[in-house]
Design a protein around this motif. Structure first.
Motif, PDB file in Angstrom:
ATOM      1  N   ARG B  92       0.848  -1.193   0.000  1.00 11.97           N
ATOM      2  CA  ARG B  92       0.000   0.000   0.000  1.00 11.97           C
ATOM      3  C   ARG B  92       0.886   1.247   0.000  1.00 11.97           C
ATOM      4  O   ARG B  92       2.045   1.194   0.389  1.00 11.97           O
ATOM      5  N   SER B  93       0.317   2.354  -0.378  1.00 15.64           N
ATOM      6  CA  SER B  93       1.111   3.583  -0.474  1.00 15.64           C
ATOM      7  C   SER B  93       1.443   4.114   0.916  1.00 15.64           C
ATOM      8  O   SER B  93       0.851   3.715   1.922  1.00 15.64           O
ATOM      9  N   VAL B  94       2.398   5.034   0.941  1.00 13.35           N
ATOM     10  CA  VAL B  94       2.798   5.664   2.196  1.00 13.35           C
ATOM     11  C   VAL B  94       1.602   6.316   2.871  1.00 13.35           C
ATOM     12  O   VAL B  94       1.345   6.122   4.060  1.00 13.35           O
ATOM     13  N   ALA B  95       0.835   7.071   2.089  1.00 19.31           N
ATOM     14  CA  ALA B  95      -0.312   7.782   2.655  1.00 19.31           C
ATOM     15  C   ALA B  95      -1.333   6.797   3.219  1.00 19.31           C
ATOM     16  O   ALA B  95      -1.848   6.970   4.328  1.00 19.31           O
ATOM     17  N   GLU B  96      -1.588   5.744   2.475  1.00 19.66           N
ATOM     18  CA  GLU B  96      -2.568   4.753   2.946  1.00 19.66           C
ATOM     19  C   GLU B  96      -2.103   4.102   4.243  1.00 19.66           C
ATOM     20  O   GLU B  96      -2.898   3.831   5.135  1.00 19.66           O
ATOM     21  N   ASN B  97      -0.802   3.863   4.328  1.00 27.51           N
ATOM     22  CA  ASN B  97      -0.280   3.244   5.544  1.00 27.51           C
ATOM     23  C   ASN B  97      -0.402   4.166   6.747  1.00 27.51           C
ATOM     24  O   ASN B  97      -0.726   3.731   7.835  1.00 27.51           O
ATOM     25  N   ILE B  98      -0.115   5.430   6.515  1.00 27.13           N
ATOM     26  CA  ILE B  98      -0.181   6.377   7.633  1.00 27.13           C
ATOM     27  C   ILE B  98      -1.610   6.444   8.172  1.00 27.13           C
ATOM     28  O   ILE B  98      -1.833   6.553   9.368  1.00 27.13           O
ATOM     29  N   TYR B  99      -2.582   6.327   7.279  1.00 27.51           N
ATOM     30  CA  TYR B  99      -3.974   6.437   7.725  1.00 27.51           C
ATOM     31  C   TYR B  99      -4.683   5.091   7.816  1.00 27.51           C
ATOM     32  O   TYR B  99      -5.900   5.040   7.884  1.00 27.51           O
ATOM     33  N   ARG B 138       8.806   0.280  -1.594  1.00 23.16           N
ATOM     34  CA  ARG B 138       9.811   0.899  -2.450  1.00 23.16           C
ATOM     35  C   ARG B 138      10.879   1.642  -1.658  1.00 23.16           C
ATOM     36  O   ARG B 138      11.893   2.045  -2.213  1.00 23.16           O
ATOM     37  N   PHE B 139      10.632   1.876  -0.373  1.00 23.07           N
ATOM     38  CA  PHE B 139      11.568   2.689   0.412  1.00 23.07           C
ATOM     39  C   PHE B 139      12.447   1.810   1.294  1.00 23.07           C
ATOM     40  O   PHE B 139      12.143   0.658   1.561  1.00 23.07           O
ATOM     41  N   ASN B 140      13.555   2.401   1.757  1.00 26.93           N
ATOM     42  CA  ASN B 140      14.468   1.640   2.616  1.00 26.93           C
ATOM     43  C   ASN B 140      13.921   1.528   4.037  1.00 26.93           C
ATOM     44  O   ASN B 140      12.910   2.136   4.399  1.00 26.93           O
ATOM     45  N   ALA B 141      14.624   0.749   4.836  1.00 30.86           N
ATOM     46  CA  ALA B 141      14.134   0.424   6.177  1.00 30.86           C
ATOM     47  C   ALA B 141      13.918   1.673   7.021  1.00 30.86           C
ATOM     48  O   ALA B 141      12.922   1.791   7.738  1.00 30.86           O
ATOM     49  N   ALA B 142      14.852   2.618   6.927  1.00 28.08           N
ATOM     50  CA  ALA B 142      14.748   3.809   7.767  1.00 28.08           C
ATOM     51  C   ALA B 142      13.510   4.614   7.411  1.00 28.08           C
ATOM     52  O   ALA B 142      12.789   5.091   8.294  1.00 28.08           O
ATOM     53  N   THR B 143      13.254   4.753   6.113  1.00 27.94           N
ATOM     54  CA  THR B 143      12.084   5.523   5.691  1.00 27.94           C
ATOM     55  C   THR B 143      10.803   4.823   6.109  1.00 27.94           C
ATOM     56  O   THR B 143       9.849   5.452   6.570  1.00 27.94           O
TER      57      THR B 143
END
Lengths: 332, 504
Positions: B92-99, B138-143
């Protein structure tokens, strides 16, 4: 709870009633069906009834034996029905000389037995390759041939029905050995070989170990990939044999129909027979009994005037009950 | 005081996991929570978040007595947890995960625009400018971790629990994470930081709470707690359960080296390890949790590939691609986690014990049952495995007896090197000293043993020599004459006087 005492003493465990049911339930169900039929179904105790049931169950048992091995490693093989179609399409093409003309009939028939089984085994190897080298889940990996296999069979035959009469080839389904139908003999031999594989050989132990705990198996030096590939090859080869029997019995090969739905019958036989679908166990005798129970239920309903469609519902019910009992027994 | 947990006790099936433990955290404070495996950290956290229910004790959060019956309740109250294995939906996208599960809605439908803008806004607070429409994977562990944190922040968390947040991050990423944590602190969020890398704890935490065996054994400002002291509190001392085992008197250095690692590295966990195992010795491998002990063993045994440095076995270079290759050289590994990596639970004792030996037990592919039975009954007798029969499923045995079966699994192959990872974990004290004695006598007969242990007493009692790891590097080798609790602790806390190489 005042059960702390028993939990500290694990040396003498007694099986719970559920575990007993899970272990012997399929056998009890089989006996119950026999008793019911002897009492209710007319002419049940006859050679003919026995013959009909055994010949019908033979292909399921043969395929389900391979399925039991695959499931023991924690996998599943959905391609078996389609591989039956490939093998069933290939055999008549060989002895009817459609692939390449062979004058010697004995040679042609021999090749018609060997080549289709080898091809099906090669397809099984491909399944295993997908599972072990690309770490594709078995259900997806074998879905490839589930879909493509039947298509390949149809392309090979141009979608035509192949009708033939070839007694030497058809011996595998029509012949008798010491009065017993050849396919039943074949079924028994295959089941016994598989039983011995699991019970007595190193490979058998390794199959169970891979299904029981794959990580631990690798850490004891078991060649996990080779073991897994092996079971898919065997499953493919046995599907190939079953395909030969089906076309020989029908004197015709219809790529559309050979082995249709066989994967589900085989999985059902394994489940009802008491092998865990999560792997780590291979109960060949259970699979045999599971297939017999499913066959007998179907026969019972048919012989008593219940339509085949309704028999499917009962079959589904059986699977639900078997899986339910197993899971409960495992938890206790 | 933001949070005050007092007198917390919890038992599982009659075994105490927590005994009157406590944890106090001030407003916008960064608290280190440390302890060995099984010290009770995660049980304490699970009681706080409502995943477990306490048997005794009180919890006050923001001045009110609370008792959460589920993680959802504690989350609603402002306590968020970020786990080791980050709990995001990777596709899922970053935004979807945050919410996730709190999606903004308009007319009953997802309000994607609000989601996107909200997500970008929170991430900006942490100086993170990324495309919030891309999937998290798509992002690394830290992100990814930052996304988890952002998610917690949008839930108005007042207290953030981070369970080993740096375990999968490299140095640069750790720096980014720390910056984020400091930003959180400035915004009035308190953090519980569970970790094992001491340097990191000292870099970021205000105070430290140390747990051991279900108790809270020390609480202190980070700067008032020297590293040595911290390690001592964590490891504690077991009552002298086993006295030092007698060793034969031969000179150690004269013995040939069986196995040697030089500058070995693999992944992030093993960075630079020198290690040697001589014939007939117990070579100890010590280090705090996360120092790379188990990972080093996995390299030697071919579970993970050696990526840097070299491995020599009997003088010739090796790089095992598979455990089977190491086994062929006569190496065995009894792994740390019996359940996950060791036993095949449904198989019998007989089968479990002979699994590694099977290829040598066959005649034309068939298991030689007579020999198998002979070997199994011999080892059941010599190791004193308590069981009803060799046919019993191994899962029915006690931990100590399972461990003996797993030791026998290798001993019956007549190995030349045996690696034992936490050989006495989770087994009772009687069986512990039995197993140590067994290892000692095997070493005296010529077996080379690599013993990984986090119990100092165990290393002191049985090892001939101890290599100490810290953060993936071998930082000290203590010969027998220098083996003492003091020296081990100092090395584990990595306090070596750089100039002289002497131990502080």
């Amino acid at each position: 709870m005042t059960m702390t005492d028993t939990s500290l003493k694990p040396t003498a465990t007694t099986a719970s009633p559920l575990q007993l049911v899970s272990r012997y339930g399929v056998f009890v169900a089989f006996l119950a069906l026999l008793v019911f039929n002897i009492a209710v179904t007319p002419n049940f105790l006859s050679w003919q009834t026995l013959n009909v049931n055994l010949t019908q169950v033979a292909t399921i048992v043969i395929v389900a034996t391979g399925m039991t091995l695959v499931i023991a490693t924690g996998g599943i093989d959905l391609s078996v029905g389609s591989l039956m179609a490939i093998s069933g399409a290939l055999a008549p093409m060989i002895f009817m000389g459609k692939l390449l003309p062979i004058d010697n009939m004995a040679l042609a028939v021999t090749l018609a037995f060997i080549i289709p089984v080898l091809v099906a085994a090669a397809c099984g190897w491909f399944n295993g390759f997908l599972v072990t080298h690309f770490r594709i889940q078995p259900i997806v990996a074998t879905l490839v041939f589930f879909i493509a296999g039947r298509g390949i069979a149809q392309v090979m035959t141009n979608g035509n029905l192949q009708v033939f009469k070839n007694p030497p080839f058809q011996f595998i389904a029509m012949g008798h050995i010491a009065g017993i139908p050849a396919q039943v003999v074949l079924m028994v031999v295959i089941a016994i070989l598989a039983y011995c594989l699991i019970r007595f050989t190193v490979l058998g132990r390794q199959i169970i170990a891979v299904g029981g705990n794959e990580k631990a198996a690798r850490l004891t030096g078991i060649p996990v990939r080779r073991v897994k590939t092996f079971v898919y090859v065997i499953s493919g080869a046995l599907a190939g044999i079953a395909g030969l029997i089906v076309v020989a019995r029908n004197s015709a090969s219809d790529a559309n129909l050979v082995g249709m739905g066989m994967e589900l019958d085989a999985i059902a036989a394994v489940a009802v027979g008491g092998s865990l679908l999560t792997g780590g166990r291979a109960n060949i005798f259970g699979t045999l009994m599971g297939a017999l129970v499913i066959q007998l239920v179907r026969y019972t309903l048919l012989a008593n005037g219940v339509p085949d469609a309704a028999a499917l519902v009962v079959k589904a019910g059986l699977i639900v009950v078997a899986v339910f009992i197993q899971q409960r027994a495992d938890r206790s | 005081m933001l949070l005050s947990m007092q007198g917390i006790s919890k038992s599982f099936a009659g075994i105490a996991a927590l005994q009157s433990a406590s944890l106090e955290i001030g407003e916008s404070e960064i608290m280190a929570l440390v302890g060995q495996n099984g010290a009770g950290k995660s049980t304490l956290i699970k009681i706080l978040t409502g995943a477990y229910q306490r048997d005794e004790g009180t919890i006050r959060f923001q001045g009110k007595d609370v008792s959460f019956s589920s993680p959802a309740e504690s989350q609603a109250a402002g306590i968020a947890t970020i786990y080791q294995e980050i709990n995001l939906a990777p596709q899922r996208s970053v935004a979807e995960n945050i919410y996730l599960s709190r999606e903004p809605r308009r007319f009953g439908l997802l309000d994607r625009k609000a989601m996107r803008e909200g997500a970008a806004k929170v991430l900006k607070v942490f100086n993170l400018d990324i495309d919030v429409d891309l999937p998290v994977a798509r992002f690394n562990a830290a992100t990814r971790q930052m996304v988890s944190i952002a998610r917690a922040v949008t839930q108005n968390a007042r207290l953030l629990i981070m369970d080993e947040p740096t375990s999968s991050l490299d140095e640069r990423e750790v720096e980014i994470l720390f910056r984020t944590i400091r930003t959180l602190k400035q915004n009035g969020v308190a953090v519980v930081f569970i970790g094992h890398r001491l340097d990191e704890l000292y870099a970021i935490c205000d105070r430290v709470t140390i747990m051991r065996d279900g108790h809270t054994v020390a609480v202190s400002a980070m700067n008032d707690m020297p590293k040595m002291e911290l390690v001592r509190h964590m490891l504690g001392r077991e009552l002298a359960a086993f006295q030092a085992l007698a060793r034969d008197a031969g000179s150690d250095d004269a013995r040939p080296v069986r196995l040697e690692l030089k500058n070995a590295g693999s992944g992030l966990r093993v960075r630079d390890v020198d290690l040697s195992i001589r014939q007939g010795e117990i070579s100890g491998l010590a280090g705090l949790l996360g120092s790379g002990r188990t990972e080093t063993a996995r390299i030697i045994f071919g579970v993970d590939r050696l990526e840097r440095g070299s491995l020599h076995f009997n003088g010739s270079e090796r790089n095992y691609a598979e455990p089977a290759a190491a086994i062929a050289d006569g190496i065995g590994l009894v792994s740390e986690d019996r359940k996950v990596d060791g036993i095949i639970p449904d198989m019998s004792i007989r089968e479990n014990m002979t699994l590694a030996l099977l290829p040598k037990l066959k005649k034309a592919g068939i298991v030689d049952r007579a020999r198998q039975d002979e070997i199994v009954s011999r080892f059941i007798r010599s190791l004193g495995v308590k069981c009803a029969s060799p046919d019993q499923p191994i899962k029915e045995l006690s931990g100590g007896n399972q461990q003996k079966v797993l030791l026998a699994r290798w001993l019956c192959t007549d190995p030349s090197v045996l690696i034992v990872d936490e050989p006495t974990r989770g087994i009772d004290i009687g069986a512990k000293s039995e197993i140590l004695k067994l290892l000692r006598s095997l070493a005296d007969e010529g077996l080379s043993v690599l013993m990984i242990s986090s119990e100092l007493e165990e290393l002191l009692a049985a090892a001939d020599r101890v290599t100490v790891l810290s953060d993936g590097m071998s930082v000290a080798v203590l010969p027998r004459q220098q083996l003492s609790e003091q020296n081990l602790l100092a090395a584990m806390a990595h306090q070596i006087d750089g100039a002289s190489g002497e131990l502080a």
